[in-house]
Design a protein around this motif. Sequence first.
Motif, mmCIF file in Angstrom:
data_model
loop_
_atom_site.group_PDB
_atom_site.id
_atom_site.type_symbol
_atom_site.label_atom_id
_atom_site.label_comp_id
_atom_site.label_asym_id
_atom_site.label_seq_id
_atom_site.Cartn_x
_atom_site.Cartn_y
_atom_site.Cartn_z
ATOM 1 N N THR A 1 -0.368 4.958 28.484
ATOM 2 C CA THR A 1 -1.487 4.168 29.106
ATOM 3 C C THR A 1 -2.889 5.030 29.101
ATOM 4 O OG1 THR A 1 0.289 3.146 30.380
ATOM 5 C CG2 THR A 1 -2.146 2.812 31.049
ATOM 6 N N SER B 1 -6.060 4.527 27.509
ATOM 7 C CA SER B 1 -7.453 4.124 28.378
ATOM 8 C C SER B 1 -8.568 4.987 28.119
ATOM 9 C CB SER B 1 -7.083 3.805 29.572
ATOM 10 O OG SER B 1 -6.126 5.012 30.001
ATOM 11 N N THR B 2 -8.130 6.206 27.605
ATOM 12 C CA THR B 2 -9.045 7.297 27.092
ATOM 13 C C THR B 2 -9.767 6.704 25.811
ATOM 14 O OG1 THR B 2 -7.794 8.909 28.247
ATOM 15 C CG2 THR B 2 -9.721 9.863 26.965
ATOM 16 N N LYS C 1 -10.001 1.961 24.801
ATOM 17 C CA LYS C 1 -10.077 1.107 25.984
ATOM 18 C C LYS C 1 -10.058 -0.360 25.789
ATOM 19 C CE LYS C 1 -12.065 1.706 30.820
ATOM 20 N NZ LYS C 1 -12.456 0.412 31.210
ATOM 21 N N ASP C 2 -10.733 -0.872 24.718
ATOM 22 C CA ASP C 2 -11.377 -2.233 24.949
ATOM 23 C C ASP C 2 -9.865 -2.869 24.107
ATOM 24 O OD1 ASP C 2 -12.036 -0.577 22.445
ATOM 25 O OD2 ASP C 2 -13.076 -2.261 21.530
ATOM 26 N N LEU D 1 -7.037 -1.673 24.467
ATOM 27 C CA LEU D 1 -5.869 -1.874 25.647
ATOM 28 C C LEU D 1 -6.039 -2.988 26.473
ATOM 29 C CD1 LEU D 1 -3.397 -0.541 27.498
ATOM 30 C CD2 LEU D 1 -5.422 0.857 28.756
ATOM 31 N N GLU D 2 -7.345 -3.570 26.671
ATOM 32 C CA GLU D 2 -7.403 -4.809 27.460
ATOM 33 C C GLU D 2 -6.717 -6.043 26.688
ATOM 34 O OE1 GLU D 2 -11.736 -4.759 27.905
ATOM 35 O OE2 GLU D 2 -11.715 -2.815 29.253
#
Length: 473
Positions: A259, A263-264, A267-268, A270-271
């Motif tokens: 994660t 997220s680093t 990020k887009d 991961l959403e």
Amino acid sequence: MNKNQTIQIIGAGLCGSLLALRLGQRGFKVEVFEKRPDLRKVDISAGRSINLAFSNRGIKAMNMVGIQHKVEPLCIPMHGRMLHDIEGNTLLSPYSGKENEYINSISRTDLNALLLNEAEALNNVTIHFNHKCTSVDFENNRSHFYKYEDKAEFSKPAEVIIGTDGAGSALRKSYYLGKKFLFSFSQDYLTHGYKELSILPAENGGFKTFKNALHIWGRDSFMLIALPNLDGSFTVTLFLSYEDGEYNFNNLTTPERVTAFFSTYFKDALELMPNLLDDFFKNPTSPLGTVKCSPWHYKGNTLLLGDAAHAIVPFYGQGMNASFEDVTEFDKLLDENFTDWESLFKAFETGRKKDTDAIADLAIDNFHEMKGHVNNAIFREKRNLEMAFEKNFPKSYASKYALVTFNENIGYREAMLRGRAQDKAILNMLADGDIETPLKLDNKTWLEHTLKQVQAETEHILEEDRIAKNMQH
Ligand code: FAD
């Protein structure tokens, strides 16, 4: 060639099933042996790339067997690369300045199933599943098999045996282990491996992000890509080093680290991937390698085709297309007046190997280009200039990518030599200020003048390459 001869094909993947179909259409007796269960009945997608980029060389092969109209509904056009930067900004970079030039996302299973259906519909083609070839006695034209259902071994002769059994080919292994002739073989692994993940469809069944593009999150030493599927999902592939860097496959061992990594850097993405952790820990991590070998054939008895002869890394989206093109090129030779298989196989390898070596090298180049250069300013200027050339002077200019992907009428080697010379010409001219920046892309006179300069410099580089090559010989 005698149509009463039996041609045995080992491996009913993309190349083997197309080959079976074509040889069947030509009237040969074809017997195919496939290690896995029938993919039309059992889900065997785990561990293999779920979807693939399918382009002109592949389309040419489908037209040869008359089924492109059945393939088309399986395709999702991808007009360009959707580049995602680390802040989540996106930029669509078209593959070509010409509207009719795009690649397609296609499901491996759907395409393979279609080819199997078409091949099996012919009376002279038989396909046996759950039959693993264990070795080939290439001197005596006999293959050895293990039949999973009966847990039994048996062997089967054929006048001609063709190994389309992929990167881990049993026929190729038999050449190597047999030590009956000089067989050159190399297998080069990248330090990166890959893992498949997914973006599931939106609740209304639609696509969660732009459908008609190949999405790329290039982060210099690693990257994520995503290709759309017909059901609204995307197949996402993470390419990452096994052991280098702060994050690598060997140390992404806990949900927290995975994660944190996503997220680093993504990020887009991961959403869009609430299912990330399930996929990450369920799906295998697989290696990426290039296989080169020669000869591909032993006398007129056996021949390697597709990945069995030349597996490549996937960064040009050409492995399947090249394997299909093998069949088109092989088929062309069947129209010539060869009286024995050995001469045909020899002619095939002589004509074809330079092209498969070229696409292997181009695929490695593209690995670096996709990870990093697509985000680089000079690369983007070059790309913008090439797009303007292609749009305004479609008959006079095609980029390296376009030559490889959209021009099925020239070989990969020719595409590579011309494409590399063009790249070198433009990059040097941009770096040296011979092409003025900012680019005047809306000014046709300026563009025409610049194109002429680029063409002259390209010819100059090609000529220098020819001279250097002659001096080596
Ligand atoms: P395979 O598809 O590997 O088929 C070989 C068949 O032989 C299989 O069915 C296998 O079960 C069978 N077999 C194996 N061993 C035996 C045995 N001992 N006995 C009997 N049967 C056997 N290419 C593209 O053009 N575009 C892309 O976008 C693309 N993306 C890719 C992404 C990834 C991650 C990877 C790994 C590859 C990608 N490729 C792509 C390459 C493409 O998958 C291959 O080039 C293509 O599958 C080659 O087809 P093939 O039939 O030669 O081999």
